[in-house]
Enzyme design. Sequence first.
Site, PDB file in Angstrom:
ATOM      1  N   GLU A  16       0.834  -1.214   0.000  1.00 31.04           N
ATOM      2  CA  GLU A  16       0.000   0.000   0.000  1.00 31.04           C
ATOM      3  C   GLU A  16       0.861   1.254   0.000  1.00 31.04           C
ATOM      4  O   GLU A  16       1.820   1.359   0.762  1.00 31.04           O
ATOM      5  CB  GLU A  16      -0.910  -0.010   1.230  1.00 31.04           C
ATOM      6  CG  GLU A  16      -2.322   0.406   0.940  1.00 31.04           C
ATOM      7  CD  GLU A  16      -3.007  -0.520  -0.061  1.00 31.04           C
ATOM      8  OE1 GLU A  16      -3.151  -0.107  -1.228  1.00 31.04           O
ATOM      9  OE2 GLU A  16      -3.396  -1.626   0.322  1.00 31.04           O
ATOM     10  N   HIS A  17       0.510   2.202  -0.871  1.00 23.67           N
ATOM     11  CA  HIS A  17       1.234   3.468  -1.031  1.00 23.67           C
ATOM     12  C   HIS A  17       2.690   3.232  -1.441  1.00 23.67           C
ATOM     13  O   HIS A  17       3.575   4.028  -1.115  1.00 23.67           O
ATOM     14  CB  HIS A  17       1.165   4.310   0.243  1.00 23.67           C
ATOM     15  CG  HIS A  17      -0.183   4.922   0.468  1.00 23.67           C
ATOM     16  ND1 HIS A  17      -0.483   6.214   0.109  1.00 23.67           N
ATOM     17  CD2 HIS A  17      -1.330   4.406   0.997  1.00 23.67           C
ATOM     18  CE1 HIS A  17      -1.753   6.473   0.419  1.00 23.67           C
ATOM     19  NE2 HIS A  17      -2.285   5.382   0.954  1.00 23.67           N
ATOM     20  N   THR A  18       2.920   2.152  -2.146  1.00 25.86           N
ATOM     21  CA  THR A  18       4.262   1.854  -2.658  1.00 25.86           C
ATOM     22  C   THR A  18       4.405   2.211  -4.128  1.00 25.86           C
ATOM     23  O   THR A  18       5.522   2.402  -4.600  1.00 25.86           O
ATOM     24  CB  THR A  18       4.578   0.357  -2.486  1.00 25.86           C
ATOM     25  OG1 THR A  18       3.503  -0.407  -3.057  1.00 25.86           O
ATOM     26  CG2 THR A  18       4.729  -0.012  -1.018  1.00 25.86           C
ATOM     27  N   GLY A 103     -15.913   4.169  -3.341  1.00 29.71           N
ATOM     28  CA  GLY A 103     -15.352   4.530  -2.047  1.00 29.71           C
ATOM     29  C   GLY A 103     -15.059   3.371  -1.131  1.00 29.71           C
ATOM     30  O   GLY A 103     -14.778   3.566   0.048  1.00 29.71           O
ATOM     31  N   SER A 104     -15.094   2.148  -1.666  1.00 29.94           N
ATOM     32  CA  SER A 104     -14.874   0.975  -0.824  1.00 29.94           C
ATOM     33  C   SER A 104     -13.432   0.504  -0.846  1.00 29.94           C
ATOM     34  O   SER A 104     -13.105  -0.524  -0.258  1.00 29.94           O
ATOM     35  CB  SER A 104     -15.792  -0.167  -1.275  1.00 29.94           C
ATOM     36  OG  SER A 104     -15.531  -0.510  -2.624  1.00 29.94           O
ATOM     37  N   GLY A 105     -12.557   1.234  -1.528  1.00 31.79           N
ATOM     38  CA  GLY A 105     -11.162   0.829  -1.612  1.00 31.79           C
ATOM     39  C   GLY A 105     -10.910  -0.226  -2.661  1.00 31.79           C
ATOM     40  O   GLY A 105      -9.852  -0.859  -2.664  1.00 31.79           O
ATOM     41  N   SER A 107     -11.154   0.415  -6.000  1.00 39.61           N
ATOM     42  CA  SER A 107     -10.770   1.140  -7.206  1.00 39.61           C
ATOM     43  C   SER A 107     -11.869   1.201  -8.249  1.00 39.61           C
ATOM     44  O   SER A 107     -11.685   0.841  -9.413  1.00 39.61           O
ATOM     45  CB  SER A 107      -9.502   0.540  -7.815  1.00 39.61           C
ATOM     46  OG  SER A 107      -8.936   1.441  -8.732  1.00 39.61           O
ATOM     47  N   ASP A 153      -3.677   0.608  -9.602  1.00 35.33           N
ATOM     48  CA  ASP A 153      -5.062   0.228  -9.870  1.00 35.33           C
ATOM     49  C   ASP A 153      -5.274  -0.083 -11.347  1.00 35.33           C
ATOM     50  O   ASP A 153      -5.974  -1.036 -11.704  1.00 35.33           O
ATOM     51  CB  ASP A 153      -6.011   1.349  -9.446  1.00 35.33           C
ATOM     52  CG  ASP A 153      -5.917   1.666  -7.967  1.00 35.33           C
ATOM     53  OD1 ASP A 153      -5.387   0.828  -7.212  1.00 35.33           O
ATOM     54  OD2 ASP A 153      -6.362   2.751  -7.565  1.00 35.33           O
TER      55      ASP A 153
END
Length: 363
Positions: A16-18, A103-105, A107, A153
């Site tokens: 995540e966030h990589t 908005g559920s993550g 994508s 994504d």
Amino acid sequence: MTVSYGAPGRVNLIGEHTDYNLGFALPIALPRRTVVTFTPEHTGAITARSDRADGSARIPLDTTPGQVTGWAAYAAGAIWALRGAGHPVPGGAMSITSDVEIGSGLSSSAALIGAVLGAVGAATGTRIDRLERARLAQRAENDYVGAPTGLLDHLAALFGAPKTALLIDFRDITVRPVAFDPDACDVVLLLMDSRARHRHAGGEYALRRASCERAAADLGVSSLRAVQDRGLAALGAIADPIDARRARHVLTENQRVLDFAAALADSDFTAAGQLLTASHESMREDFAITTERIDLIAESAVRAGALGARMTGGGFGGAVIALVPADRARDVADTVRRAAVTAGYDEPAVSRTYAAPGAAECC
């Protein structure tokens, strides 16, 4: 000629966030999809309708960033990116249907952009390779919508395949398939939608990215990936302690991705589960992107017998995933629902999911 094109949502198993830090991630495409049906017409605009919104949106073919807002901005961004790259885009009528929760993550935005790109390309006979489509999709999201997201994504939606996770190296932009079939080992992947919605456009996501960029600048490198081999000792040169924590998450998360892929190669879902939990702890403590509700879901799942659980997606809401022995799946789901309701939250939507095919023209 009317064409229909579908693109999936995605679950990021770990990493995540990589992506914007040029690290590693390991997503899968989901069975949930967004389908765009497009009928070209001799007009100067596209009229788009969505089953998630009332009315229609008019997207001029010469649209510019900021002109179209709301859900239609993602479709408009795809049109803008295609035209900016010199690809033909006719006017016409566009119908959008989706079972990817917004908005559920998962994508939903990438699924929509990917489906629009695919539908327009199919209608015009334009062939664009998957990597270029991913770059166009990122451009649409970054520069038209204003969401500073990476390539993760879009690559997941385009390269997804059944029973397959995708080990993505964002420095070289390579995608390597990794077998992902937990059911063969009597393990299931549970998807737990917290029903707490998040948004990428602006806000905390952008702040985390800026923090990582400052950390890289303090280290004298263009991205945090450049110090991956130096280990955590390198982070001592980062001036701001919060930036240092953000960087620590990125470096340790990159290693967890590689360890997770190795665990899958050995069909070691116990080790994989432990890595999920460690990832969640890092997102909570170092990257500060989880919430009390998300933490409750992840922790309740593990207490009830999950091998591991973590938030998936950019953070501040969305969904949690868990690897669970098949014979414990119902107990874990019931425990998570009960814990959330007892704490005063909406009941999470819990379902089994799996790695599914990527974007493609529909029959």
